[in-house]
Design an enzyme around this catalytic site. Structure first.
Site, PDB file in Angstrom:
ATOM      1  N   HIS A 127      29.105  24.871   5.535  1.00 45.15           N
ATOM      2  CA  HIS A 127      30.344  24.963   4.704  1.00 45.15           C
ATOM      3  C   HIS A 127      31.679  24.522   5.530  1.00 45.15           C
ATOM      4  CE1 HIS A 127      32.561  27.951   1.728  1.00 45.15           C
ATOM      5  NE2 HIS A 127      33.264  26.865   2.214  1.00 45.15           N
ATOM      6  N   GLU A 171      38.055  31.104  -3.145  1.00 48.14           N
ATOM      7  CA  GLU A 171      37.926  31.570  -1.882  1.00 48.14           C
ATOM      8  C   GLU A 171      39.006  32.492  -1.409  1.00 48.14           C
ATOM      9  OE1 GLU A 171      34.541  29.411   0.212  1.00 48.14           O
ATOM     10  OE2 GLU A 171      35.780  27.816   0.071  1.00 48.14           O
ATOM     11  N   HIS A 178      37.158  22.851   5.610  1.00 52.83           N
ATOM     12  CA  HIS A 178      35.936  22.342   5.740  1.00 52.83           C
ATOM     13  C   HIS A 178      35.919  21.074   6.843  1.00 52.83           C
ATOM     14  CE1 HIS A 178      36.115  23.765   1.479  1.00 52.83           C
ATOM     15  NE2 HIS A 178      35.590  24.612   1.979  1.00 52.83           N
ATOM     16  N   HIS A 185      41.181  28.353   5.793  1.00 48.84           N
ATOM     17  CA  HIS A 185      39.952  28.059   5.734  1.00 48.84           C
ATOM     18  C   HIS A 185      39.860  26.834   5.265  1.00 48.84           C
ATOM     19  CE1 HIS A 185      35.839  27.869   3.993  1.00 48.84           C
ATOM     20  NE2 HIS A 185      36.418  27.460   2.861  1.00 48.84           N
TER      21      HIS A 185
HETATM   22 ZN   LIG Z   1      35.415  26.415   1.454  1.00 51.08          ZN
END
Ligand SMILES: [Zn+2]
Length: 265
Positions: free
Chosen positions: A198, A109, A130, A128
């Site tokens: 997500h 990602e 979660h 990024h």
């Molecule tokens: Zn992710």
């Protein structure tokens, strides 16, 4: 005979190089050169702080623009953030191609980072993650909003990225440039974006900023869920209050503490 073989070989190698160079240049962007050691240290610290603060677990990642070239960014190879060391730091162009060692395992990602850097020249660091407290707000009709001073940066509300709009039914990973681009466009000029079902992507003008925002985004989600559980009406921060908070915001004091805990010094 030897001379002929040698000359022939030289010509053949030269011809091969002439043919291969454009392709190699495309696969391997040029390096911006050695990054500032202080920036590398802060990037390692950022990885560890995010893990220690529960923003990331084994998954999730943080990057920073290269100090020598805004068209390059630095990020670890695919590794749990808490374990990242200097040897793991890779350099990427904004298409998220590594400048060297393309055979190393990379975050699938990473396009989230490269595509945000392309569209947002004001952004110098990206996370990024979660984060568990945030994920419910990516699927609920209750918008994530600021109820506390520390969440001032989200007082104007955050957009949500729906990957079905970009790619239909997928494995939900932002694992190519097109999905990354769609996410960056949805982010617009906001400080962060939620990813439906997500997690989140967070931006900042430096590593302390992006780490601070990521931590307090998780805190804001937790506080809001607790306020909702109490029942009754909630007084949220006004967007104007958020703007005034952000105009004076820095993360100097917490960064010093977090970094000391993370790096043991
Ligand atoms: Zn992710």
């Amino acid at each position: 005979m030897n001379t002929f073989a040698c000359t022939c070989l030289s010509i053949c190698l030269a011809a091969a190089a002439a043919v291969m160079t454009p392709a190699l240049a495309q696969q391997r962007p040029a390096s911006a050169g050695p990054a500032d050691p202080q920036l590398i240290e802060d990037l390692i610290a950022a990885n560890r702080i995010l893990a220690m603060q529960g923003v990331v677990d084994a998954m999730g990642h943080v990057s920073v623009r290269h100090n020598r070239d805004p068209n390059r960014y630095l990020m670890s190879l695919a590794r749990a953030p808490e374990l990242v060391t200097e040897a793991d730091i890779m350099e990427y162009d904004l298409d998220s191609n590594p400048v060297r060692d393309p055979g190393r395992r990379q975050y699938s990602e990473r396009y989230i980072h490269g595509e945000i850097y392309k569209l947002r020249p004001d952004v110098f660091a990206v996370v990024h993650a979660h984060t568990p407290s945030v994920v419910p707000f990516t699927v609920s009709r209750v918008p994530l909003r600021a109820i506390a001073h520390s969440g001032g940066f989200l007082a104007e509300g955050l957009p949500t990225f729906e990957i079905r709009e970009a790619g239909g039914m997928t494995d939900m990973l932002v694992s190519n440039a097109a999905f990354g681009r769609a996410l960056a466009e949805k982010l617009g000029d906001k400080p962060a974006i939620l990813l439906r079902g997500h997690g989140m992507a967070v931006t900042g003008k430096s590593l302390p900023y992006v780490v601070g925002r990521s931590i307090y985004l998780g805190v804001a989600a937790k506080l809001q869920a607790e306020a909702i559980a109490l029942g009754g009406a909630i007084t949220y921060l006004d967007p104007e209050e958020g703007r005034k908070i952000e105009a004076r915001r820095d993360y100097i004091r917490p960064w010093e503490l977090w970094k000391r805990h993370a790096m043991g010094k």
